[in-house]
Scaffold this motif. Structure first.
Motif, short mmCIF file in Angstrom:
data_model
loop_
_atom_site.label_atom_id
_atom_site.label_comp_id
_atom_site.label_asym_id
_atom_site.label_seq_id
_atom_site.Cartn_x
_atom_site.Cartn_y
_atom_site.Cartn_z
N HIS A 14 -2.63 -2.62 -4.25
CA HIS A 14 -1.85 -2.46 -3.14
C HIS A 14 -2.15 -2.01 -2.12
N VAL A 15 -3.55 -2.09 -1.79
CA VAL A 15 -4.14 -1.52 -0.50
C VAL A 15 -3.43 -2.34 0.58
N ASP A 16 -3.04 -3.57 0.55
CA ASP A 16 -2.56 -4.40 1.65
C ASP A 16 -1.44 -3.93 1.96
N CYS A 17 -0.59 -2.89 1.40
CA CYS A 17 0.70 -2.38 1.52
C CYS A 17 0.49 -0.83 2.13
N CYS A 18 -0.62 -0.48 2.62
CA CYS A 18 -0.95 0.97 3.28
C CYS A 18 -1.83 0.64 4.34
N ARG A 19 -1.53 1.61 5.30
CA ARG A 19 -2.63 1.54 6.40
C ARG A 19 -3.76 2.27 6.01
N LYS A 26 -4.36 8.83 -0.07
CA LYS A 26 -3.87 8.72 -1.49
C LYS A 26 -5.15 8.67 -2.21
N ARG A 27 -6.24 8.10 -2.02
CA ARG A 27 -7.45 8.22 -2.92
C ARG A 27 -7.78 9.91 -3.04
N HIS A 28 -7.75 10.53 -2.00
CA HIS A 28 -7.94 12.01 -2.14
C HIS A 28 -6.99 12.88 -3.22
N ASP A 29 -5.54 12.27 -3.06
CA ASP A 29 -4.59 12.94 -3.83
C ASP A 29 -4.66 12.68 -5.15
N ILE A 30 -5.18 11.37 -5.46
CA ILE A 30 -5.02 10.89 -7.06
C ILE A 30 -6.50 11.56 -7.49
N MET A 31 -7.26 11.46 -6.93
CA MET A 31 -8.61 12.25 -7.48
C MET A 31 -8.32 13.99 -7.64
N THR A 32 -7.66 14.52 -6.79
CA THR A 32 -7.32 15.77 -6.71
C THR A 32 -6.33 16.00 -7.97
N LYS A 33 -5.43 15.20 -8.38
CA LYS A 33 -4.51 15.18 -9.34
C LYS A 33 -5.20 15.11 -10.57
N VAL A 82 -11.74 3.29 -6.86
CA VAL A 82 -11.92 2.11 -6.04
C VAL A 82 -10.42 1.42 -5.53
N ALA A 83 -10.34 1.36 -4.32
CA ALA A 83 -9.38 0.74 -3.73
C ALA A 83 -9.37 -0.80 -3.71
N VAL A 84 -8.35 -1.56 -3.98
CA VAL A 84 -8.51 -2.93 -3.83
C VAL A 84 -7.04 -3.39 -3.29
#
Length: 215
Positions: A14-19, A26-33, A82-84
């Motif tokens: 859902h990258v298309d729903c984000c700036r 979000k990538r950094h937050d997920i990897m941190t969690k 990987v963000a898609v």
């Protein structure tokens, strides 16, 4: 976390729903969690093991201690997320290329360089043919012994033994071609030649459970 030497590739959709800046956040937050979760798991396992080793008469807890030590020894490699955008075919191809690139990495997958005996490929091709044949039931399930008899009908597999077939099935299970739960007593004699059927079953089961809980 329970599979030895696991390699996990997180995928964000859902990258298309984000700036663009949100994607990186979000990538950094997920990897941190994920890192925090792994650290907590390691700490908890160490705590449980220390408790068992510190109690009186630890011989009564040997089985539990061994299971915890086995879990502690399971290494888990987390690759970069990987963000898609799933609506963009180019992003899907990019994800596919990333997966293939990682799979070919000998440091991550040392077994990738192992040369398989020809019989492995022969059995794999025969199983694919059986799974795609018109006589195959929609559920894709087949008795292990019956599968062996069907494979033995092939001229070049006439001497295929049960033990060798089981070794090959373990390999095919690891690469995701088939599903074989040999460690589960009630399923050890059943081979799922069409894993997609299992996925559909799980989806339906989850949906029914959700409806029941809501109702």
């Amino acid at each position: 976390m329970r599979v030895p030497n696991s390699v996990v590739l997180p995928v964000g959709t859902h990258v298309d729903c984000c700036r663009e800046e949100e994607v990186e956040e979000k990538r950094h937050d997920i990897m941190t969690k994920i890192a925090a979760m792994l650290a907590e798991r390691k700490s908890n396992l160490t705590h449980f093991i220390d408790n068992l080793e510190g109690i009186e008469e630890p011989e009564f807890y040997v089985d539990q201690w061994e299971r915890l030590k086995e879990m502690e020894s399971c290494t888990l490699t987390i690759l970069n997320l990987v963000a898609v955008n799933c609506t963009d075919h180019r992003d899907i191809k990019k994800l596919e290329a990333t997966i293939l690139e990682h799979v070919k990495n000998e440091e991550l997958f040392p077994e990738v360089v192992r040369v398989l005996p020809p019989v492995y490929r022969q059995v794999e091709a025969a199983i694919v043919a059986i799974a795609q044949s018109e006589e195959m039931a929609g559920h894709g399930m087949m008795d292990l012994q019956y599968l062996l008899s069907k494979l033995s009908e092939c001229e070049h597999l006439a001497n295929l033994g049960r033990e060798l077939l089981q070794d090959i099935l373990r390999y095919l299970h690891r690469i995701g071609l088939i599903v074989w739960y040999e460690e589960i007593e009630h399923l050890e004699s059943t081979v799922f030649l069409q894993p997609t059927f299992l996925i559909t079953m799980f989806k339906v089961s989850v949906a029914i459970s959700t409806i029941s809980s809501v109702g």
